[in-house]
Design a protein around this motif. Structure first.
Motif: not given
Length: 278
Positions: A102, A106, A108, A142, A144
């Motif tokens: 991200n 990090e 993710i 994921a 976002t």
């Protein structure tokens, strides 16, 4: 936020990890200069596509110089980066693994290639990833700021069940870093990306290494973005190239209202069931 500017880094991969990382950094920085929100690298972007090189170049997640480099670039430039894939080692096993970072650098999400590339097209190409790699077993999505995205790797795109599962988990963009070759690429690359996008009424993104004629494996290149209508939005050639395109996620709702494929599924007759498949 419905509009996303995506950068496809079709980089030339050579037999030198440091050079590959420098090239990835150069293309990421150029993507940032073009105000990209989401930057995507190719499958095996730090490593020649070869079983012996997977063994030589593999890294463990916690000590990976490659992942540290990408994490720093993501946080420095405040962008999302999908780090194509790298040969990842864990507990003595090797995986073909993609990592999503991200804006804070990090991790993710991570996806281990589920369908290993074991093919034998007589007289043209034979490749057996399973000789050295272990298959992953998780469907990867994921969250976002642009909504949910799905991640597969290369050969994964040939399996419509996986794309459908990611779409049913509300993924609006499916990313497939990949390295089709000069036999399968011309025949199926564009067709598969258009079909997976059309079947699930999502955007599909494929990012490949550029064609390196000096390598033992010849990548088809042609990094691509396809729309929920099954159209090609952007496509590269076989050469090293940076493709930047802005997509509008609001198109998904419009197209699904006009052509309600997912709504018209006959789940009274059939269904794609994650527990049954994996």
């Amino acid at each position: 936020m419905t509009k996303v500017k995506i950068a496809l880094c079709q980089m030339n991969v050579v037999d030198n990890k440091d050079e590959n990382l420098k090239n990835a950094e150069r293309m990421i920085e150029k993507s940032v200069d073009e105000n990209s929100d989401f930057i995507v690298l190719p499958e095996m972007f730090n490593c020649p596509y070869s079983n012996d090189k997977f063994i030589e170049y593999c890294e463990e997640e916690k000590t990976s110089k490659t992942l540290l480099k990408i994490s720093n670039l993501a946080s420095k430039n405040q962008v999302y980066i999908l780090a194509g894939s790298i040969p990842e080692k864990e507990n003595g096993k090797l995986y073909n693994t993609s990592y999503l970072f991200n804006r804070n650098g990090e991790i993710i999400a991570k996806h281990r290639k589920m369908h290993l590339f074991d093919i034998d097209v007589k007289g043209k190409i034979k490749f057996m990833e399973s000789d050295v790699l272990t298959a992953g077993d998780n469907v990867t999505t994921a969250n976002t700021e642009f909504g949910k995205i799905g991640i597969g790797i290369c050969y994964d795109i040939r399996f419509p069940e996986l794309a459908r599962l990611m779409a049913l988990e509300d993924a609006s963009i499916l990313f497939y870093p990949g390295a089709f070759n000069m036999t399968t690429g011309p025949a199926h690359w564009e067709l598969l990306f258009r079909t997976r996008a059309l079947d699930n009424q999502v955007f599909c993104v494929g990012v490949a290494p550029a064609l390196n004629k000096d390598a033992s494996y010849h990548s088809f290149g042609h990094s691509i973005i396809t729309s929920p209508w099954g159209e090609v939005i952007s496509e590269a050639t076989e050469k090293e190239e940076l493709i930047i395109s802005e997509i509008d996620l609001s198109e998904i709702k419009k197209i699904r209202e006009e052509l309600p494929l997912l709504k018209n599924k006959r789940e009274d007759i059939y269904e794609v069931n994650k527990k049954q498949l994996f």
